[in-house]
Design an enzyme around this catalytic site. Sequence first.
Site, PDB file in Angstrom:
ATOM      1  CE  LYS A 187       1.229   2.671  -3.005  1.00 31.52           C
ATOM      2  NZ  LYS A 187       0.187   3.454  -2.335  1.00 31.52           N
TER       3      LYS A 187
HETATM    4  C1  LIG Z   1       2.660  -0.644   1.842  1.00 30.71           C
HETATM    5  C2  LIG Z   1       1.276  -0.556   1.287  1.00 30.71           C
HETATM    6  N1  LIG Z   1       0.555  -1.684   1.162  1.00 30.71           N
HETATM    7  C3  LIG Z   1      -0.684  -1.681   0.648  1.00 30.71           C
HETATM    8  C4  LIG Z   1      -1.280  -0.509   0.237  1.00 30.71           C
HETATM    9  C5  LIG Z   1      -2.678  -0.562  -0.287  1.00 30.71           C
HETATM   10  O1  LIG Z   1      -2.735  -0.248  -1.641  1.00 30.71           O
HETATM   11  P1  LIG Z   1      -4.155  -0.005  -2.351  1.00 30.71           P
HETATM   12  O2  LIG Z   1      -4.568   1.404  -2.042  1.00 30.71           O
HETATM   13  O3  LIG Z   1      -3.877  -0.215  -3.811  1.00 30.71           O
HETATM   14  O4  LIG Z   1      -5.097  -0.990  -1.797  1.00 30.71           O
HETATM   15  C6  LIG Z   1      -0.577   0.692   0.340  1.00 30.71           C
HETATM   16  C7  LIG Z   1      -1.217   1.938  -0.086  1.00 30.71           C
HETATM   17  O5  LIG Z   1      -0.827   3.028   0.163  1.00 30.71           O
HETATM   18  C8  LIG Z   1       0.733   0.672   0.888  1.00 30.71           C
HETATM   19  O6  LIG Z   1       1.451   1.792   1.020  1.00 30.71           O
END
Ligand SMILES: Cc1ncc(COP(=O)(O)O)c(C=O)c1O
Length: 389
Positions: A187
């Site tokens: 990210k």
């Molecule tokens: C659109 C979206 N939402 C949620 C997430 C989940 O993030 P995390 O890995 O921090 O839980 C991601 C992860 O790639 C994502 O791309």
Amino acid sequence: MNNRGRDFIPFHAPDIGEEEIRSVVETLQSGWLTTGLKVKRFEEEFSKYLGCSHAVAVNSCTAALHLALDAVGIQVGDEVIVPTMTFTATAEVVLYFKAKPILVDCEPDTLNIDPLDLERKITAKTKAIIPVHMAGQSCNMDRIMEIARRHKLKVIEDAAHALPSRFNGQMVGTIGDITCFSFYVTKTITTGEGGMATTDNPEWADRMRVMSLHGISKDAWKRYSNEGSWYYEVHFPGYKYNLTDIAAAIGIEQLKKCDRFWTARARIAAAYNEAFAALPEIRTPACIPNSQHAWHLYVIQLETERLRIDRAEFITALKDQGIGTSVHFIPLHLHPYYREAFGYKPEDFPTATRVFERIISLPIYPAMSEKSVQRVIAAVTDVVDKNRR
Ligand SMILES: Cc1ncc(COP(=O)(O)O)c(C=O)c1O
């Protein structure tokens, strides 16, 4: 030309500097490794950066989304509207409540949730909408907030891609009821794993904070410090979603670089946009006016009618030239679980099904050298030139 003898350009590489390393070492030496003052500082600086009242740090965006749905009171049997063009985390959190994720098609250009299809899917059971700001391009939040207010729905923004993003000048993270960010390694800023929920509602912030640490009464971490005592109370059956001070130590330093990182990504996006404008076979990402794209991802769409190869072959051809890519996303309705559990078919979401066959995410991150950017451009151009119909 093939990949032999050339460095591989990965799809993503985190940008970790001496500052993050020093900050982590200092935290390790302090003897306080888990949730404490570093997390508190990270939350304060994050809320100051966005201009929101409350920021609750957790160990993933998935955790933030789960806590957000809990805070707004999602119950068994409720329906929550989610785009099909997203990562499974956005919808799986709805299932944690034995509620139902109702999938919605995307817009063909931004790949964001389609407001017309969204409104069609609202029923008496609908309680919330989770718009996802795809790639870092904000959804049309005026439309979404207007629909939500009219139908009395809560808006939980999935801003995993959207730091820093703006819609009509307003920072994403200050618009919906609760907004959830990700600090996963790919990210725009990272803590390895991590997330943040932001809101202006103090009750929801409190609830998320308490539920992120076993449902134990507020400021539980203080019980091990000089300020605290041995006494604590469990008020709810909560979760173990707290962020560590080690992770927050990285986050504090990454946040200071957030604007600089954005400038670097925006420059890469501008170079790609300019180069690919000359190629009718490549559709560059749409940018809506009066918004700031975070450029977490740079998603091209292949005009496959103009090419002799399909998307998978295009990806292989780029890999052969030493270029790493990815696909965001395989729409949820095409995955076995969502197909089998809800009976979704490809034709139920015609736009997402169609664009899925065309999308490729190219490398875009601050640690990319100008030479690497030019190599990506040359490789894409070469693959198009060799495979033009
Ligand atoms: C659109 C979206 N939402 C949620 C997430 C989940 O993030 P995390 O890995 O921090 O839980 C991601 C992860 O790639 C994502 O791309």
